[in-house]
Design a protein around this motif. Structure first.
Motif, short mmCIF file in Angstrom:
data_model
loop_
_atom_site.label_atom_id
_atom_site.label_comp_id
_atom_site.label_asym_id
_atom_site.label_seq_id
_atom_site.Cartn_x
_atom_site.Cartn_y
_atom_site.Cartn_z
N GLU A 72 -7.05 -4.28 -10.82
CA GLU A 72 -7.03 -5.25 -9.47
C GLU A 72 -5.90 -5.06 -8.74
O GLU A 72 -5.64 -4.92 -7.40
N HIS A 73 -4.49 -4.83 -9.40
CA HIS A 73 -3.29 -4.59 -9.03
C HIS A 73 -3.18 -2.94 -7.86
O HIS A 73 -2.83 -3.09 -6.74
N VAL A 74 -3.93 -2.15 -8.32
CA VAL A 74 -4.09 -0.95 -7.59
C VAL A 74 -5.12 -1.04 -6.36
O VAL A 74 -4.83 -0.56 -5.29
N PHE A 99 0.28 6.51 -7.91
CA PHE A 99 0.49 7.27 -6.38
C PHE A 99 -0.20 8.49 -6.36
O PHE A 99 -0.79 8.82 -5.15
N LYS A 100 -0.25 9.38 -7.35
CA LYS A 100 -0.96 10.69 -7.45
C LYS A 100 -2.49 10.43 -7.18
O LYS A 100 -3.28 11.18 -6.49
N ALA A 101 -2.90 9.36 -7.95
CA ALA A 101 -4.52 9.21 -7.89
C ALA A 101 -4.93 8.70 -6.58
O ALA A 101 -5.77 9.03 -5.50
N LEU A 127 7.88 5.23 -15.08
CA LEU A 127 8.13 6.08 -14.18
C LEU A 127 6.69 7.02 -14.06
O LEU A 127 6.24 7.56 -12.95
N PHE A 128 6.31 7.57 -15.14
CA PHE A 128 5.24 8.31 -15.18
C PHE A 128 3.97 7.77 -14.79
O PHE A 128 3.22 8.19 -13.73
#
Length: 113
Positions: free
Chosen positions: A97-99, A32-34, A25-26
């Motif tokens: 790569e995922h992000v 998402f914060k980034a 979760l963190f």
């Protein structure tokens, strides 16, 4: 399918879903914060295309070097960017790569929305 069978199927489906642990979760929330900051999005989008130094990023995006350094530190701590040293210069590139896929898909979605 009867309503009773539907309810049973929903119960089974819910039990098959894994509960997310605190660490997962963190990490997800930090990712998402980034991606919630326009400057970090611009930097990551730029680094999708090529490796760049802090000065190159700052010049290209018309940002202060200190702003870029601060955002790169944040992204590096999340392992979204990495760097290589060439003499005294650090060259940054994306490191997840995922992000990057998520970012590019979201940009494509926004452009066609």
């Amino acid at each position: 399918m009867s309503k009773e069978n539907n309810n049973k199927k929903e119960e089974i489906d819910r039990t098959e879903v894994e509960e997310l642990d605190e660490e997962t979760l963190f990490v997800v929330s930090q990712t998402f914060k980034a991606l919630s900051d326009p400057t970090r999005i611009r930097i990551l989008h730029l680094l999708c295309e090529q490796e760049m130094s802090v000065n190159q990023i700052a010049d290209t995006l018309e940002l202060r070097q200190s702003t870029v350094s601060h955002q790169l530190r944040f992204l590096k701590n999340l392992r979204l960017v990495k760097y290589r040293r060439a003499g005294t210069t650090l060259f940054y590139s994306h490191d997840d790569e995922h992000v990057i896929d998520l970012l590019q898909q979201t940009i494509k979605h926004a452009l066609h929305h």
